[in-house]
Design an enzyme around this catalytic site. Structure first.
Site, PDB file in Angstrom:
ATOM      1  N   ARG A  48      13.180  29.241  19.560  1.00 27.31           N
ATOM      2  CA  ARG A  48      12.910  29.100  18.125  1.00 27.31           C
ATOM      3  C   ARG A  48      12.588  27.643  17.763  1.00 27.31           C
ATOM      4  O   ARG A  48      11.671  27.362  16.997  1.00 27.31           O
ATOM      5  CB  ARG A  48      14.116  29.592  17.327  1.00 27.31           C
ATOM      6  CG  ARG A  48      14.080  29.320  15.832  1.00 27.31           C
ATOM      7  CD  ARG A  48      12.955  30.047  15.130  1.00 27.31           C
ATOM      8  NE  ARG A  48      13.050  29.908  13.679  1.00 27.31           N
ATOM      9  CZ  ARG A  48      12.069  30.144  12.831  1.00 27.31           C
ATOM     10  NH1 ARG A  48      10.879  30.543  13.270  1.00 27.31           N
ATOM     11  NH2 ARG A  48      12.230  30.001  11.554  1.00 27.31           N
TER      12      ARG A  48
ATOM     13  N   TYR B 133      10.573  34.751   8.770  1.00 23.92           N
ATOM     14  CA  TYR B 133      11.404  34.438   9.944  1.00 23.92           C
ATOM     15  C   TYR B 133      12.605  33.583   9.555  1.00 23.92           C
ATOM     16  O   TYR B 133      12.451  32.432   9.159  1.00 23.92           O
ATOM     17  CB  TYR B 133      10.587  33.698  11.003  1.00 23.92           C
ATOM     18  CG  TYR B 133       9.354  34.463  11.450  1.00 23.92           C
ATOM     19  CD1 TYR B 133       9.473  35.598  12.245  1.00 23.92           C
ATOM     20  CD2 TYR B 133       8.086  34.049  11.061  1.00 23.92           C
ATOM     21  CE1 TYR B 133       8.342  36.304  12.650  1.00 23.92           C
ATOM     22  CE2 TYR B 133       6.947  34.744  11.465  1.00 23.92           C
ATOM     23  CZ  TYR B 133       7.084  35.863  12.258  1.00 23.92           C
ATOM     24  OH  TYR B 133       5.967  36.555  12.649  1.00 23.92           O
TER      25      TYR B 133
ATOM     26  N   ASP C 146      10.061  33.736   2.535  1.00 20.84           N
ATOM     27  CA  ASP C 146       9.768  33.438   3.925  1.00 20.84           C
ATOM     28  C   ASP C 146      10.225  34.643   4.762  1.00 20.84           C
ATOM     29  O   ASP C 146      11.133  35.376   4.362  1.00 20.84           O
ATOM     30  CB  ASP C 146      10.542  32.177   4.331  1.00 20.84           C
ATOM     31  CG  ASP C 146      10.516  31.941   5.812  1.00 20.84           C
ATOM     32  OD1 ASP C 146       9.408  31.811   6.358  1.00 20.84           O
ATOM     33  OD2 ASP C 146      11.603  31.901   6.443  1.00 20.84           O
TER      34      ASP C 146
END
Lengths: 224, 224
Positions: B41, B12, B10
């Site tokens: 976020r 982020y 992944d």
């Protein structure tokens, strides 16, 4: 008076106050009630979304228990099984918002069929409604259990439309959750967003038909 | 050494630090940097989940901009268009975690094919990787743009499996996001959850294969 053939309400956070559990959380874990109630609700929602995306539906009581266990672990709180059960039961005894009963009475008196469409299981919805003596208000209690996905999957809104028995453009959808109001609007319902906290609307490409501060103002708008 | 035929990361929150934007947020809105970075976020993730559930995909840059607009409105911050563009660009110049480059070097030297599978658009992924001079590390840069849904929709994990070119049981999936690690695990990948904050794992019916504190410990585990 508006010409809706029915009104369908979200339950958690719309008719009933999800943060009415904060007081008992505070008794169980002094100093942590508000933080716990907030994180518990946030994780509860996240888990409904994630499980629907992963195609791993379990019922709302299970999601609520899972979210509670995460929340206590994240906040460093020791959660015994008895306490988990007692706290989970709080979601079956949520309090309606102070103006809920009167607003529903006025709509009912005007002859408009009323329903609930909720992430809760059949059992959860029935208990929340019965424990608050609100059974008189509703013609339909509709649970996502029948389609085994949570909001905002379109199958949920289709179920509400079918059970209310009229086309989506003739049913008012009422939700206090911006994301739910957005999805219902994109699905094609006229939507009232009850914005109790006077916060911004979620930026998801939708606009509610009307925004009111509470259910009294919603009923005023429908009946005017 | 473990016998994986590839490792897919992944982006982020795993290879790159999503909260590396907090400093610039703080300069833009003094006293609000940390709160802004957190809520931004959180809403960014929520919007990816909700849009996938509603079948209303837009690319990650758009979701990031939508989440920023909500965040500023919720925190009472006036957001000019220039500032929105400048802040959105921060997500194209995220900083890798301090140990990312060295950990990837060691895995690369061991001859293991490496990939990224990300919610980012092709453009976003390429820019983040190029701006941090990490292009040398990756054999595959895989974007959800090709399937027009976000994680944790199973189509995303299928895409990663297909592009890495081996069965899911032969590819290690690495994520710092508990929900992503859960979904990858339920899909059938062996999973390493990098748990930087030493928090609890999400309660979604899955268990990661291994939990490490960072990418150095992950590489140690793979290479031991």
């Amino acid at each position: 008076m508006k010409s809706f053939r029915g009104i369908v309400f979200d339950l958690y956070g719309t008719l009933y106050d999800v943060h009415s559990v904060a007081g008992i959380c505070e008794q169980a874990f002094p100093g942590k009630g508000a933080a716990m109630s907030q994180l518990w609700r946030q994780k509860q929602l996240e888990y409904t979304w994630l499980r629907t995306l992963m195609d791993k539906y379990v019922n709302f009581e299970t999601v609520t228990d899972d979210a509670l266990r995460f929340t206590c672990a994240a906040l460093g709180l020791m959660l015994e099984d008895d306490m988990a059960r007692a706290l989970g039961d709080l979601y079956l005894r949520l309090e309606p918002h102070p103006e809920t009963a009167e607003a529903l009475h006025r709509l009912k008196d005007a002859g408009i069929p009323l329903g609930i469409i909720s992430n809760g299981s059949h059992k959860s919805i029935a208990q929340v409604v019965n424990n608050s003596s609100m059974g008189w208000a509703f013609d339909e209690l509709i649970s996502v259990e029948d389609v085994q996905v949570f909001k905002p999957h379109p199958k949920v809104y289709e179920l509400a439309e079918r059970r209310m028995g009229h086309g989506r453009d003739q049913i008012l959808f009422v939700s206090g959750n911006g994301w739910d109001a957005s999805a219902a609007s994109l699905f094609g319902f006229p939507v009232c967003w009850t914005n109790r906290n006077l916060g911004p609307f979620d930026v998801l490409g939708a606009t509610p038909t009307v925004v009111t501060e509470d259910l009294t103002a919603m009923a005023d708008w429908v009946l005017e």
